[in-house]
Design a protein around this motif. Structure first.
Motif, PDB file in Angstrom:
ATOM      1  N   SER A  58       0.826  -1.197   0.000  1.00 37.92           N
ATOM      2  CA  SER A  58       0.000   0.000   0.000  1.00 37.92           C
ATOM      3  C   SER A  58       0.865   1.253   0.000  1.00 37.92           C
ATOM      4  CB  SER A  58      -0.912   0.010   1.219  1.00 37.92           C
ATOM      5  OG  SER A  58      -1.621   1.213   1.280  1.00 37.92           O
ATOM      6  N   ARG A  59       0.717   2.049  -1.031  1.00 40.21           N
ATOM      7  CA  ARG A  59       1.422   3.337  -1.074  1.00 40.21           C
ATOM      8  C   ARG A  59       0.726   4.354  -0.178  1.00 40.21           C
ATOM      9  NH1 ARG A  59       1.867   2.529  -7.247  1.00 40.21           N
ATOM     10  NH2 ARG A  59       3.908   1.563  -7.403  1.00 40.21           N
ATOM     11  N   LEU A  60      -0.575   4.213  -0.058  1.00 38.83           N
ATOM     12  CA  LEU A  60      -1.354   5.111   0.784  1.00 38.83           C
ATOM     13  C   LEU A  60      -0.970   4.959   2.251  1.00 38.83           C
ATOM     14  CD1 LEU A  60      -3.590   7.204   0.484  1.00 38.83           C
ATOM     15  CD2 LEU A  60      -5.241   5.376   0.807  1.00 38.83           C
ATOM     16  N   ALA A  61      -0.762   3.736   2.701  1.00 39.61           N
ATOM     17  CA  ALA A  61      -0.345   3.494   4.084  1.00 39.61           C
ATOM     18  C   ALA A  61       1.042   4.087   4.335  1.00 39.61           C
ATOM     19  CB  ALA A  61      -0.343   2.000   4.385  1.00 39.61           C
ATOM     20  N   LEU A  62       1.937   3.941   3.382  1.00 39.22           N
ATOM     21  CA  LEU A  62       3.283   4.500   3.525  1.00 39.22           C
ATOM     22  C   LEU A  62       3.230   6.021   3.615  1.00 39.22           C
ATOM     23  CD1 LEU A  62       6.348   3.992   3.532  1.00 39.22           C
ATOM     24  CD2 LEU A  62       6.273   4.197   1.062  1.00 39.22           C
ATOM     25  N   LEU A  63       2.407   6.642   2.763  1.00 41.91           N
ATOM     26  CA  LEU A  63       2.246   8.095   2.789  1.00 41.91           C
ATOM     27  C   LEU A  63       1.666   8.549   4.124  1.00 41.91           C
ATOM     28  CD1 LEU A  63       2.333  10.776   1.173  1.00 41.91           C
ATOM     29  CD2 LEU A  63      -0.016  10.280   0.502  1.00 41.91           C
ATOM     30  N   CYS A  90      15.226  11.150  19.935  1.00 41.26           N
ATOM     31  CA  CYS A  90      13.847  10.737  19.627  1.00 41.26           C
ATOM     32  C   CYS A  90      13.690  10.379  18.150  1.00 41.26           C
ATOM     33  CB  CYS A  90      12.872  11.841  20.014  1.00 41.26           C
ATOM     34  SG  CYS A  90      12.651  12.032  21.779  1.00 41.26           S
ATOM     35  N   CYS A  91      14.361  11.116  17.272  1.00 41.96           N
ATOM     36  CA  CYS A  91      14.303  10.809  15.833  1.00 41.96           C
ATOM     37  C   CYS A  91      14.931   9.451  15.543  1.00 41.96           C
ATOM     38  CB  CYS A  91      14.991  11.899  15.023  1.00 41.96           C
ATOM     39  SG  CYS A  91      14.059  13.438  14.937  1.00 41.96           S
ATOM     40  N   LEU A  92      16.033   9.137  16.207  1.00 39.08           N
ATOM     41  CA  LEU A  92      16.670   7.827  16.032  1.00 39.08           C
ATOM     42  C   LEU A  92      15.769   6.704  16.535  1.00 39.08           C
ATOM     43  CD1 LEU A  92      20.368   8.618  17.006  1.00 39.08           C
ATOM     44  CD2 LEU A  92      19.470   8.071  14.740  1.00 39.08           C
ATOM     45  N   ILE A  93      15.134   6.910  17.664  1.00 37.93           N
ATOM     46  CA  ILE A  93      14.219   5.898  18.203  1.00 37.93           C
ATOM     47  C   ILE A  93      13.025   5.727  17.272  1.00 37.93           C
ATOM     48  CG2 ILE A  93      12.614   5.425  20.094  1.00 37.93           C
ATOM     49  CD1 ILE A  93      14.704   6.761  21.954  1.00 37.93           C
ATOM     50  N   LEU A  94      12.488   6.825  16.782  1.00 36.82           N
ATOM     51  CA  LEU A  94      11.355   6.772  15.862  1.00 36.82           C
ATOM     52  C   LEU A  94      11.727   6.046  14.564  1.00 36.82           C
ATOM     53  CD1 LEU A  94       8.407   7.799  15.481  1.00 36.82           C
ATOM     54  CD2 LEU A  94       9.398   9.755  14.308  1.00 36.82           C
ATOM     55  N   GLY A  95      12.905   6.327  14.041  1.00 38.25           N
ATOM     56  CA  GLY A  95      13.372   5.646  12.829  1.00 38.25           C
ATOM     57  C   GLY A  95      13.601   4.160  13.045  1.00 38.25           C
ATOM     58  N   GLY A  96      14.186   3.810  14.179  1.00 36.34           N
ATOM     59  CA  GLY A  96      14.394   2.397  14.496  1.00 36.34           C
ATOM     60  C   GLY A  96      13.094   1.645  14.646  1.00 36.34           C
ATOM     61  N   ALA A  97      12.122   2.271  15.310  1.00 40.83           N
ATOM     62  CA  ALA A  97      10.815   1.635  15.474  1.00 40.83           C
ATOM     63  C   ALA A  97      10.120   1.457  14.133  1.00 40.83           C
ATOM     64  CB  ALA A  97       9.949   2.464  16.415  1.00 40.83           C
ATOM     65  N   TYR A  98      10.273   2.433  13.238  1.00 41.28           N
ATOM     66  CA  TYR A  98       9.646   2.339  11.916  1.00 41.28           C
ATOM     67  C   TYR A  98      10.242   1.188  11.108  1.00 41.28           C
ATOM     68  CZ  TYR A  98       7.921   3.559   7.326  1.00 41.28           C
ATOM     69  OH  TYR A  98       7.326   3.508   6.101  1.00 41.28           O
ATOM     70  N   PHE A  99      11.564   1.042  11.124  1.00 39.92           N
ATOM     71  CA  PHE A  99      12.187  -0.041  10.373  1.00 39.92           C
ATOM     72  C   PHE A  99      11.893  -1.401  10.992  1.00 39.92           C
ATOM     73  CE2 PHE A  99      14.860   3.423   8.658  1.00 39.92           C
ATOM     74  CZ  PHE A  99      14.527   3.234   7.336  1.00 39.92           C
ATOM     75  N   LYS A 100      11.729  -1.465  12.299  1.00 38.40           N
ATOM     76  CA  LYS A 100      11.316  -2.711  12.934  1.00 38.40           C
ATOM     77  C   LYS A 100       9.896  -3.065  12.503  1.00 38.40           C
ATOM     78  CE  LYS A 100      10.905  -4.936  17.461  1.00 38.40           C
ATOM     79  NZ  LYS A 100      10.986  -6.240  16.910  1.00 38.40           N
ATOM     80  N   LEU A 133       8.546  -2.272   9.649  1.00 38.37           N
ATOM     81  CA  LEU A 133       8.598  -2.713   8.259  1.00 38.37           C
ATOM     82  C   LEU A 133       8.993  -4.180   8.132  1.00 38.37           C
ATOM     83  CD1 LEU A 133      10.220   0.238   6.272  1.00 38.37           C
ATOM     84  CD2 LEU A 133       7.853  -0.535   6.223  1.00 38.37           C
ATOM     85  N   LYS A 134       9.756  -4.687   9.094  1.00 39.85           N
ATOM     86  CA  LYS A 134      10.188  -6.082   9.047  1.00 39.85           C
ATOM     87  C   LYS A 134       9.181  -7.048   9.657  1.00 39.85           C
ATOM     88  CE  LYS A 134      15.108  -5.512   8.753  1.00 39.85           C
ATOM     89  NZ  LYS A 134      16.353  -6.131   9.093  1.00 39.85           N
ATOM     90  N   SER A 135       8.051  -6.527  10.154  1.00 42.21           N
ATOM     91  CA  SER A 135       7.055  -7.402  10.759  1.00 42.21           C
ATOM     92  C   SER A 135       6.318  -8.190   9.676  1.00 42.21           C
ATOM     93  CB  SER A 135       6.064  -6.590  11.591  1.00 42.21           C
ATOM     94  OG  SER A 135       5.316  -5.743  10.751  1.00 42.21           O
ATOM     95  N   ASN A 136       5.516  -9.146  10.110  1.00 40.43           N
ATOM     96  CA  ASN A 136       4.775  -9.998   9.179  1.00 40.43           C
ATOM     97  C   ASN A 136       3.857  -9.163   8.297  1.00 40.43           C
ATOM     98  OD1 ASN A 136       6.007 -12.076  10.469  1.00 40.43           O
ATOM     99  ND2 ASN A 136       4.232 -12.682  11.655  1.00 40.43           N
ATOM    100  N   ARG A 137       3.829  -9.504   7.008  1.00 40.14           N
ATOM    101  CA  ARG A 137       3.003  -8.788   6.046  1.00 40.14           C
ATOM    102  C   ARG A 137       2.076  -9.784   5.375  1.00 40.14           C
ATOM    103  NH1 ARG A 137       3.545  -7.299   0.476  1.00 40.14           N
ATOM    104  NH2 ARG A 137       5.481  -8.437   0.374  1.00 40.14           N
ATOM    105  N   PHE A 165       3.916 -13.178   4.733  1.00 38.68           N
ATOM    106  CA  PHE A 165       5.359 -13.221   4.598  1.00 38.68           C
ATOM    107  C   PHE A 165       5.948 -13.039   5.991  1.00 38.68           C
ATOM    108  CE2 PHE A 165       9.361 -10.826   3.935  1.00 38.68           C
ATOM    109  CZ  PHE A 165      10.065 -11.825   3.306  1.00 38.68           C
ATOM    110  N   ALA A 166       6.716 -14.014   6.435  1.00 40.88           N
ATOM    111  CA  ALA A 166       7.311 -13.974   7.772  1.00 40.88           C
ATOM    112  C   ALA A 166       8.827 -13.890   7.640  1.00 40.88           C
ATOM    113  CB  ALA A 166       6.908 -15.206   8.559  1.00 40.88           C
ATOM    114  N   PRO A 167       9.408 -12.673   7.693  1.00 39.49           N
ATOM    115  CA  PRO A 167      10.850 -12.550   7.524  1.00 39.49           C
ATOM    116  C   PRO A 167      11.656 -13.206   8.634  1.00 39.49           C
ATOM    117  CG  PRO A 167       9.883 -10.440   8.083  1.00 39.49           C
ATOM    118  CD  PRO A 167       8.759 -11.406   7.901  1.00 39.49           C
TER     119      PRO A 167
END
Length: 144
Positions: free
Chosen positions: A11-16, A41-51, A53-57, A74-76
């Motif tokens: 979903s591009r809408l979810a990413l936006l 806080c920006c580093l923590i926010l970025g780390g949480a976002y990338f974590k 992204l790696k969750s089950n889709r 998909f289970a990485p």
């Protein structure tokens, strides 16, 4: 009701939406925090976002019965040993679960599917499915 099979795309809408909310949070934090604390806080926010992204889709949903669904996702980072052995043979690690659909909530731009037991709710955005599948999901939300 006919059995449904729904294939989900990214979903591009979810990413936006996520980037907009993240930007607002970063801007608000910049107004109230010191620079060094804001950077932390920006580093923590970025780390949480990338974590996140790696969750089950979820890749697809198949209706088996009225409330019984099969979910392929998909289970990485697979938890079970069975999936770890599949990792050696297939490049895409998919896991299939049989779940009971408890509730469907329509929020106009996305639909949330709630399942029985401890499975996380699934969010389906309108740009992830075809128009016919989106209409079928809206009908399902009205029926449940």
């Amino acid at each position: 009701m006919a059995k449904q099979q729904i294939q989900l795309k990214r979903s591009r809408l979810a990413l936006l939406f996520q980037l907009m909310v993240g930007s607002v949070i970063v801007l608000l934090l910049a107004q109230v925090l010191a620079t060094w604390l804001w950077l932390c806080c920006c580093l923590i926010l970025g780390g949480a976002y990338f974590k996140f992204l790696k969750s089950n889709r979820i890749l697809s949903l198949d209706q088996l019965d009225e409330h019984e669904w099969s979910i392929a996702y998909f289970a990485p980072q697979a938890a079970s040993q069975h999936i770890k052995t599949l990792r050696k043979t297939t490049p895409l690690q998919t896991e299939i679960r049989r779940v009971q659909l408890r509730q469907v909530v329509d929020h106009q731009i996305y639909i949330v599917l709630y399942f029985q037991k401890a499975l996380k709710p699934a969010v389906i955005w309108c740009d992830q499915v075809s128009t016919a599948e989106w209409k079928a999901l809206k009908v399902l939300a009205k029926m449940l």
